[in-house]
Write a protein that holds these residues in place. Structure first.
Motif, PDB file in Angstrom:
ATOM      1  N   GLY A 160       0.828  -1.217   0.000  1.00 49.96           N
ATOM      2  CA  GLY A 160       0.000   0.000   0.000  1.00 49.96           C
ATOM      3  C   GLY A 160       0.851   1.251   0.000  1.00 49.96           C
ATOM      4  O   GLY A 160       2.052   1.219  -0.286  1.00 49.96           O
ATOM      5  N   ASP A 161       0.228   2.368   0.308  1.00 50.82           N
ATOM      6  CA  ASP A 161       0.942   3.659   0.347  1.00 50.82           C
ATOM      7  C   ASP A 161       0.304   4.421   1.524  1.00 50.82           C
ATOM      8  O   ASP A 161      -0.845   4.865   1.426  1.00 50.82           O
ATOM      9  N   ASN A 162       1.026   4.475   2.632  1.00 50.83           N
ATOM     10  CA  ASN A 162       0.439   4.973   3.890  1.00 50.83           C
ATOM     11  C   ASN A 162       0.193   6.490   3.877  1.00 50.83           C
ATOM     12  O   ASN A 162       1.135   7.296   3.923  1.00 50.83           O
ATOM     13  N   ALA A 163      -1.076   6.891   3.809  1.00 49.69           N
ATOM     14  CA  ALA A 163      -1.428   8.320   3.689  1.00 49.69           C
ATOM     15  C   ALA A 163      -1.060   9.121   4.935  1.00 49.69           C
ATOM     16  O   ALA A 163      -0.702  10.292   4.843  1.00 49.69           O
ATOM     17  N   ILE A 164      -1.135   8.478   6.107  1.00 54.98           N
ATOM     18  CA  ILE A 164      -0.797   9.220   7.344  1.00 54.98           C
ATOM     19  C   ILE A 164       0.703   9.544   7.367  1.00 54.98           C
ATOM     20  O   ILE A 164       1.113  10.662   7.681  1.00 54.98           O
ATOM     21  N   GLU A 165       1.530   8.557   6.991  1.00 55.34           N
ATOM     22  CA  GLU A 165       2.981   8.812   6.980  1.00 55.34           C
ATOM     23  C   GLU A 165       3.328   9.891   5.952  1.00 55.34           C
ATOM     24  O   GLU A 165       4.163  10.755   6.203  1.00 55.34           O
ATOM     25  N   LYS A 166       2.650   9.824   4.797  1.00 53.14           N
ATOM     26  CA  LYS A 166       2.900  10.853   3.774  1.00 53.14           C
ATOM     27  C   LYS A 166       2.484  12.234   4.289  1.00 53.14           C
ATOM     28  O   LYS A 166       3.154  13.246   4.065  1.00 53.14           O
TER      29      LYS A 166
END
Ligand SMILES: [Zn+2]
Length: 381
Positions: A206-212
């Protein structure tokens, strides 16, 4: 006090008077409990009648169900420079007790005594004083607005948009006689960052939106423009106010959004800073929630210097120019290039349970405003 020798000693502490026009009028205004629209309008009705009885020409405007008062002197001379005294009638809510004004040790306690019904009452008395003078140096108006505590859009903003402008404006906010010549600008943003969801056990899929979002937040916060300070504002005002992201514990979050409340130095241009953020941050959606211009009155401004000299003289205190981290109705005038300052009496505890204004400071405030309005800018004091 009687000494052992029997002579009457002069007390060092003179008990301030328990009653004066300033006290009585302020008490009356406090009792209106001007929080809700109907309470504010009742208080406006009282002020309008009072100002008319004391010789003013009063215009009552209405916007979004809220009354606004513009009072002019009968002897106004349009060729003179124009000064507006601006006061807000509305107060923040509080328990019943704070709407029962009382005097204790030279202090007048009650909601709005300091912010800013004491100043409003005094401004009304100043207008009444001025009707008896024929040597006016300014064309003076008193405006009473209903919604400063809620942002001022229906009051002062409405007035400036309808041409109620001046050469100089004094908003009677509580400043302990100091003169606020600067206020920070406002930039409120919502930032939304998108990612891709996946099972939490395989986050690489996935692609972690919170980390981004955290990276985006740090990038914005570390921009050099947000590290700057000036003499009036030694601290930066950059606040992460809300954050929403993620749904369940075993999932990579696919969206995260956060709100920023940024207060800018008066010399910074909100529009330019907004564009800078948009150009520096990639891969995030930036929504502008609010943009407010700062207040920046020149320290050499002839009106503020005259006001400072008179305030120094009347109070025998060292009056300072100050800056405000928060905003007041001065910003609406500032948007139209009008020099507007916050200048009010001394007290403490505004918006709290023990709000008070010093009775003597209302008396001084009346003298300062009268002296200021009766001397032209070029006169030496
Ligand atoms: Zn206020």
């Amino acid at each position: 006090m009687v000494s052992k020798s029997g002579e009457v000693k002069q007390l060092d502490y003179c008990k301030p008077m328990e009653s004066s026009k300033e006290i009585e009028l302020t008490k009356t205004l406090i009792k209106y409990k001007a929080v809700k629209p109907n309470e504010i309008n009742s208080c406006m009705d009282f002020c309008s009648a009072w100002l008319q009885e004391h010789g003013m020409n009063v215009e009552v405007l209405e916007n979004e169900g809220l009354k606004i008062i513009v009072a002019n002197l009968p002897n106004k001379n349009k060729s003179l420079p124009k000064v507006i005294l601006n006061g807000h009638i509305d107060v923040v809510p509080g328990g019943e007790g704070v709407f029962q004004p009382r005097i204790e040790d030279g202090k007048l306690y009650g909601r709005g005594s300091y912010d800013m019904l004491g100043a409003v009452a005094t401004m009304m008395l100043v207008m009444s004083d001025l009707t008896k003078r024929d040597n006016l140096k300014y064309n003076v108006s008193l405006v009473l607005v209903p919604d400063e505590e809620k942002g001022g859009e229906n009051g002062s903003k409405f007035l400036v948009e309808n041409g109620y402008l001046a050469d100089f404006v004094i908003c009677g906010e509580p400043t302990n006689y100091n003169i606020s010549i600067q206020a920070k600008g406002v930039l409120q943003l919502k930032i939304t960052v998108k990612g891709r969801s996946a099972h939490a056990s395989r986050p690489w899929q996935g692609d972690n939106a919170i980390e981004k979002a955290m990276e985006v937040y740090r990038k914005i916060k570390n921009l050099p423009c947000f590290q700057e300070t000036n003499t009036f504002f030694p601290k930066e005002s950059f606040n992460l106010s809300t954050i929403i992201g993620g749904g369940v514990i075993n999932q990579v979050p696919d969206v995260c959004s956060f709100d920023l409340d940024i207060r800018l130095l008066p010399e910074q241009n909100p529009e330019e800073i907004y564009n800078l953020i948009k150009s520096e941050v990639q891969g995030a959606e930036i929504t502008l929630l609010k943009m407010g211009v700062p207040v920046l009155v020149d320290e050499d401004n002839i009106f503020v210097n005259q006001l400072k000299t008179i305030a120094n003289k009347v109070t025998k205190k060292d009056i300072h120019f100050i800056g405000q981290y928060g905003t007041a109705d001065t910003r609406f005038y500032s948007e139209y290039g009008v020099s507007a300052v916050e200048f009010g009496p001394a007290g403490a505890g505004h918006h709290g349970p023990d709000e008070f204004v010093y009775v003597q400071s209302l008396i001084n405030y009346r003298k300062i405003l009268n002296d200021f309005l009766l001397h032209s800018r070029r006169e030496t004091l």
